[in-house]
Design a protein around this motif. Structure first.
Motif, PDB file in Angstrom:
ATOM      1  N   SER A 228       0.812  -1.226   0.000  1.00 18.74           N
ATOM      2  CA  SER A 228       0.000   0.000   0.000  1.00 18.74           C
ATOM      3  C   SER A 228       0.840   1.268   0.000  1.00 18.74           C
ATOM      4  N   GLY A 229       2.144   1.116   0.196  1.00 26.91           N
ATOM      5  CA  GLY A 229       2.992   2.303   0.279  1.00 26.91           C
ATOM      6  C   GLY A 229       3.046   2.887   1.687  1.00 26.91           C
ATOM      7  N   ALA A 230       2.355   2.241   2.616  1.00 29.94           N
ATOM      8  CA  ALA A 230       2.341   2.746   3.996  1.00 29.94           C
ATOM      9  C   ALA A 230       3.732   2.676   4.619  1.00 29.94           C
ATOM     10  N   GLN A 231       4.490   1.622   4.259  1.00 30.88           N
ATOM     11  CA  GLN A 231       5.839   1.461   4.796  1.00 30.88           C
ATOM     12  C   GLN A 231       6.727   2.647   4.382  1.00 30.88           C
ATOM     13  N   ASN A 232       6.621   3.031   3.116  1.00 30.13           N
ATOM     14  CA  ASN A 232       7.384   4.191   2.628  1.00 30.13           C
ATOM     15  C   ASN A 232       7.060   5.443   3.415  1.00 30.13           C
ATOM     16  N   GLN A 233       5.770   5.672   3.610  1.00 28.57           N
ATOM     17  CA  GLN A 233       5.335   6.868   4.322  1.00 28.57           C
ATOM     18  C   GLN A 233       5.841   6.876   5.765  1.00 28.57           C
ATOM     19  N   LEU A 234       5.792   5.707   6.368  1.00 23.51           N
ATOM     20  CA  LEU A 234       6.258   5.601   7.751  1.00 23.51           C
ATOM     21  C   LEU A 234       7.745   5.948   7.833  1.00 23.51           C
ATOM     22  N   GLU A 235       8.512   5.422   6.884  1.00 22.98           N
ATOM     23  CA  GLU A 235       9.960   5.673   6.905  1.00 22.98           C
ATOM     24  C   GLU A 235      10.299   7.114   6.547  1.00 22.98           C
ATOM     25  N   LYS A 236       9.491   7.692   5.677  1.00 20.64           N
ATOM     26  CA  LYS A 236       9.744   9.089   5.280  1.00 20.64           C
ATOM     27  C   LYS A 236       9.362  10.072   6.367  1.00 20.64           C
ATOM     28  N   ASN A 237       8.485   9.649   7.254  1.00 20.34           N
ATOM     29  CA  ASN A 237       7.965  10.566   8.278  1.00 20.34           C
ATOM     30  C   ASN A 237       8.184  10.049   9.701  1.00 20.34           C
ATOM     31  N   PRO A 238       9.456   9.874  10.082  1.00 18.62           N
ATOM     32  CA  PRO A 238       9.685   9.327  11.422  1.00 18.62           C
ATOM     33  C   PRO A 238       9.150  10.270  12.502  1.00 18.62           C
ATOM     34  N   GLY A 239       8.495   9.714  13.483  1.00 20.21           N
ATOM     35  CA  GLY A 239       8.004  10.521  14.606  1.00 20.21           C
ATOM     36  C   GLY A 239       6.715  11.271  14.339  1.00 20.21           C
ATOM     37  N   TYR A 240       6.282  11.266  13.094  1.00 22.57           N
ATOM     38  CA  TYR A 240       5.086  12.054  12.742  1.00 22.57           C
ATOM     39  C   TYR A 240       3.849  11.577  13.510  1.00 22.57           C
ATOM     40  N   TYR A 241       3.665  10.270  13.527  1.00 27.06           N
ATOM     41  CA  TYR A 241       2.492   9.729  14.212  1.00 27.06           C
ATOM     42  C   TYR A 241       2.459  10.181  15.671  1.00 27.06           C
ATOM     43  N   HIS A 242       3.593  10.052  16.342  1.00 26.84           N
ATOM     44  CA  HIS A 242       3.617  10.392  17.764  1.00 26.84           C
ATOM     45  C   HIS A 242       3.438  11.897  17.989  1.00 26.84           C
ATOM     46  N   SER A 243       3.917  12.691  17.033  1.00 24.84           N
ATOM     47  CA  SER A 243       3.747  14.144  17.186  1.00 24.84           C
ATOM     48  C   SER A 243       2.270  14.534  17.101  1.00 24.84           C
ATOM     49  N   LEU A 244       1.494  13.755  16.347  1.00 21.28           N
ATOM     50  CA  LEU A 244       0.065  14.048  16.234  1.00 21.28           C
ATOM     51  C   LEU A 244      -0.659  13.823  17.558  1.00 21.28           C
ATOM     52  N   LEU A 245      -0.095  12.934  18.358  1.00 18.52           N
ATOM     53  CA  LEU A 245      -0.744  12.597  19.623  1.00 18.52           C
ATOM     54  C   LEU A 245      -0.224  13.435  20.781  1.00 18.52           C
ATOM     55  N   ASP A 246       0.861  14.168  20.517  1.00 20.11           N
ATOM     56  CA  ASP A 246       1.499  14.947  21.571  1.00 20.11           C
ATOM     57  C   ASP A 246       0.649  16.178  21.884  1.00 20.11           C
ATOM     58  N   ALA A 247      -0.070  16.102  22.979  1.00 17.56           N
ATOM     59  CA  ALA A 247      -1.024  17.159  23.323  1.00 17.56           C
ATOM     60  C   ALA A 247      -0.315  18.491  23.599  1.00 17.56           C
ATOM     61  N   SER A 248       0.975  18.441  23.984  1.00 16.73           N
ATOM     62  CA  SER A 248       1.672  19.688  24.281  1.00 16.73           C
ATOM     63  C   SER A 248       2.008  20.445  22.998  1.00 16.73           C
ATOM     64  N   ARG A 249       2.078  19.696  21.883  1.00 17.70           N
ATOM     65  CA  ARG A 249       2.376  20.343  20.608  1.00 17.70           C
ATOM     66  C   ARG A 249       1.114  20.697  19.850  1.00 17.70           C
ATOM     67  N   GLN A 250       0.090  19.959  20.127  1.00 20.44           N
ATOM     68  CA  GLN A 250      -1.143  20.200  19.381  1.00 20.44           C
ATOM     69  C   GLN A 250      -2.341  20.057  20.305  1.00 20.44           C
ATOM     70  N   GLN A 251      -3.167  21.087  20.344  1.00 22.46           N
ATOM     71  CA  GLN A 251      -4.382  21.028  21.146  1.00 22.46           C
ATOM     72  C   GLN A 251      -5.345  20.051  20.471  1.00 22.46           C
ATOM     73  N   HIS A 252      -5.775  19.050  21.195  1.00 18.24           N
ATOM     74  CA  HIS A 252      -6.699  18.095  20.585  1.00 18.24           C
ATOM     75  C   HIS A 252      -8.083  18.719  20.427  1.00 18.24           C
ATOM     76  N   ASP A 253      -8.616  18.542  19.230  1.00 17.21           N
ATOM     77  CA  ASP A 253      -9.934  19.081  18.922  1.00 17.21           C
ATOM     78  C   ASP A 253     -10.986  18.381  19.801  1.00 17.21           C
ATOM     79  N   PRO A 254     -11.640  19.140  20.710  1.00 20.80           N
ATOM     80  CA  PRO A 254     -12.551  18.491  21.661  1.00 20.80           C
ATOM     81  C   PRO A 254     -13.725  17.776  20.988  1.00 20.80           C
TER      82      PRO A 254
END
Lengths: 253, 367
Positions: free
Chosen positions: B109-135
């Motif tokens: 699916s190309g998901a592996q490529n995306q994961l390797e190209k974007n290290p840490g991206y997933y975790h940054s999306l969950l980092d509440a200190s960097r991004q206010q979660h939409d209530p």
């Protein structure tokens, strides 16, 4: 046997008529295509027994729709009514639209309700509102433990007025009334809103069973009354009937 | 929607666990005693599950699984990647062994490529200190957490680890990653399956991204135009390939959305047995969304006579429900062979063209 099995030819029933007895503006077979079972007189006519309920007899049938925000308990209410059961944590979110049948018996008249259950999430409305047009009744639910679901009732009413038949029976239900600890919407708030929009109202609980039967029975009676009105029969008053019959969340039931 | 009873439902054949007991049935014990009441993915078998038929089916399918497993191990030779080829496509159609599913889905699916190209991206999306979660997003996801696979022991909030937390994370991250979609009901089931198979949040996230961003049309956006389009596309395909069904649909005024919206939105989850869904997904990740039409057409063609006999709208709906049950869909291996033969040829070009026409028609109707 006096009761005919559900077969073709029921259209000639002398009682057939619009639930209101008045010609309807938007009624009739839709050109874009939904519920063909609904004839122009507003009743659902069986053309042959359905696969799943082949032994089921009925005299008249109506379509009832359950609407309201996601998670207010539409499916639970339906299952409680249909099967008398509530199994906490056994439900999955409804995706799309589905229906179940239940036949009620009033004074020897068998009334079949075809109850449509819909996904509550806003984006699904563009898929489900096409079905409003054929609904004879709508039960609009909110969750008394969820303020947003109550605040959204006005938006739902707008949606209903836009897509449903003008004379469709409508009732507002505040569900999860058993959850006294989590309650955030007072009964009076529901009453006030219902009054403002002239809609019958009561609180229900799919969990305890409170008023569930009554909600469906009341709309079924109203619909039956409209379509089978006898000349000397007094008018059926839905809200009065509901007020007389309903139990409040506090009492044992 | 109520938890579905899958009468006779074969939810999941498996390789490990009870295969030896399946083959050498100890005398005196019943299939009910030999087969675990929870399937390998954690789903509890329904009370009316037919253990005998399941065991019978498994005794044959296990041989297939074993053969495929050996072939796949040879093909992959411990590599963490998969190059696409005619041979691999054939392999995928015959089923990816569960132990390689995550890898094959990620690669194809190309998901592996995306994961390797974007290290840490997933975790940054969950980092509440960097991004206010939409209530609002948080609320909507929460509403469905307890309503996602209550029949799966791994999703119970009493289980440890509880996959509900992973489900929440993946859906929240995806909602922030793709605000045009946010969260749409149905995505909970998809994310749930991805988590069950990959056992990894980040991989599940990138597989969601591959599915919703590249493989599927816009099913889940607020206008759901892609969904409406594909329902109509299916209608067009049925008109020529199962005319009797088309006729019944017209006669009883049944809109396609009534009978197939769940098929598309849930990618057959909770519509077909688990193992069958996974086999479909193998091809979905490798070949793309036209697989969904192949499945739909195979199901519809199988019940053509039944739909034709339907006397009313509810009858039509019932016959569509019947399509998704029984031996046809339980025997996933045979079913997957059928989807590539029964509907006839179905090119992506055909689908693309039909999608354009149907989409234009829907837009015109809605405006």
């Amino acid at each position: 046997m006096s009761r005919k099995k559900a077969v073709k030819g029921k259209n000639s029933s002398p009682t057939a008529g619009s639930p209101t007895g008045k010609p309807k503006g938007k009624t009739g077979k839709s050109t874009t295509g939904t519920g063909s079972v609904v004839q122009t007189n507003g009743m659902v006519h069986p053309s042959r027994p359905p696969l799943s309920n082949s032994s089921e007899f009925y005299d008249i049938a109506f379509k009832v729709m359950l609407v309201g925000d996601s998670g207010v308990g539409k499916t639970c209410l339906l299952v409680r009514f249909k099967d008398g059961a509530f199994l906490a944590g056994s439900f999955i979110s409804t995706v799309g639209i589905d229906f179940r049948n239940k036949v009620l018996n009033f004074d020897g008249v068998k009334v079949k309700l075809q109850i449509w259950d819909t996904a509550g999430q806003e984006r699904f409305r563009s898929v489900t509102h096409a079905y409003y047009r054929d609904a004879h009744a709508l039960l609009l639910l909110y969750d008394v433990t969820n303020k947003t679901s109550f605040d959204n009732i006005k938006a739902w009413l707008t949606e209903i007025h836009e897509y449903a038949q003008q004379d469709a029976v409508l009732m507002l239900l505040g569900n999860k009334a058993d959850a006294t600890q989590e309650r955030v919407v007072k009964r009076e708030d529901g009453e006030r809103l219902a009054k403002e929009f002239g809609v019958p109202y009561m609180e229900t609980s799919a969990k305890s069973g409170l008023n569930v039967e009554l909600a469906f029975t009341a709309v079924a009676k109203e619909l039956k009354h409209r379509s089978m009105k006898e000349p000397n029969e007094p008018k059926f008053k839905l809200q009065d009937y509901v007020n007389k019959e309903m139990k409040s969340a506090g009492c044992a039931c | 929607m109520e938890k579905k009873n899958k009468a006779n439902g074969v939810r999941s054949p498996q390789l490990r666990g009870f295969n030896s007991t399946v083959i050498q049935s100890p005398s005196g014990s019943s299939a009910r005693e030999r087969v675990h009441s929870v399937d390998p993915y954690g789903f509890e078998r329904s009370p009316d599950f037919d253990y005998e038929s399941y065991e019978e089916l498994m005794s044959e399918y296990l041989a297939v699984l074993t053969r495929r497993s050996i072939k796949w191990s040879k093909l992959l030779q411990g590599r963490g990647r998969l190059e696409k080829s005619i041979k691999v496509k054939r392999y995928v159609r015959k089923g990816v062994p569960n132990e390689h599913r995550g890898l094959v889905w990620m690669s194809a699916s190309g998901a592996q490529n995306q994961l390797e190209k974007n290290p840490g991206y997933y975790h940054s999306l969950l980092d509440a200190s960097r991004q206010q979660h939409d209530p609002k997003l948080v609320d909507t996801i929460h509403t469905d957490l307890n309503r996602t696979f209550p029949d799966n022991i791994q999703f119970r909030n009493t289980s440890n680890p509880c996959l509900q937390k992973s489900l929440y994370n993946v859906l929240l991250a995806y909602g922030h990653h793709n605000p045009a979609v946010g969260y749409c009901q149905g995505m909970n089931f998809i994310a749930g399956y991805l988590i069950i198979i990959t056992k990894d949040e980040e991989k599940s996230f990138w597989l969601m991204d591959a599915l919703l961003g590249r493989i599927l049309p816009d099913y889940y956006t607020s206008a759901m135009l892609g969904l409406k389009t594909d329902q109509e596309v299916l209608g067009e395909l049925v008109r020529t390939r199962a005319p009797a069904v088309s006729q019944a649909m017209g006669q009883h005024n049944v809109m396609w959305t009534l009978v197939v919206s769940r098929w598309f939105i849930c990618l057959y989850i909770d519509v077909l047995p688990v193992e069958t869904v996974l086999r479909i997904w193998d091809c979905l990740f490798y070949e793309g969304s036209k697989i969904l039409f192949r499945v739909a057409l195979t199901l519809i063609q199988s019940q053509q006579a039944e739909v034709q006999r339907a006397g009313s709208l509810p009858d039509v709906c019932d016959s569509f429900k019947l399509m998704t049950r029984g031996p046809l869909v339980e025997d996933c291996h045979t079913f997957m062979q059928k989807i590539f033969t029964e509907p006839g040829s179905l090119s992506m070009a055909t689908i693309t063209k039909l999608r354009e026409t149907c989409r234009a028609r829907i837009i015109a109707e809605e405006s």
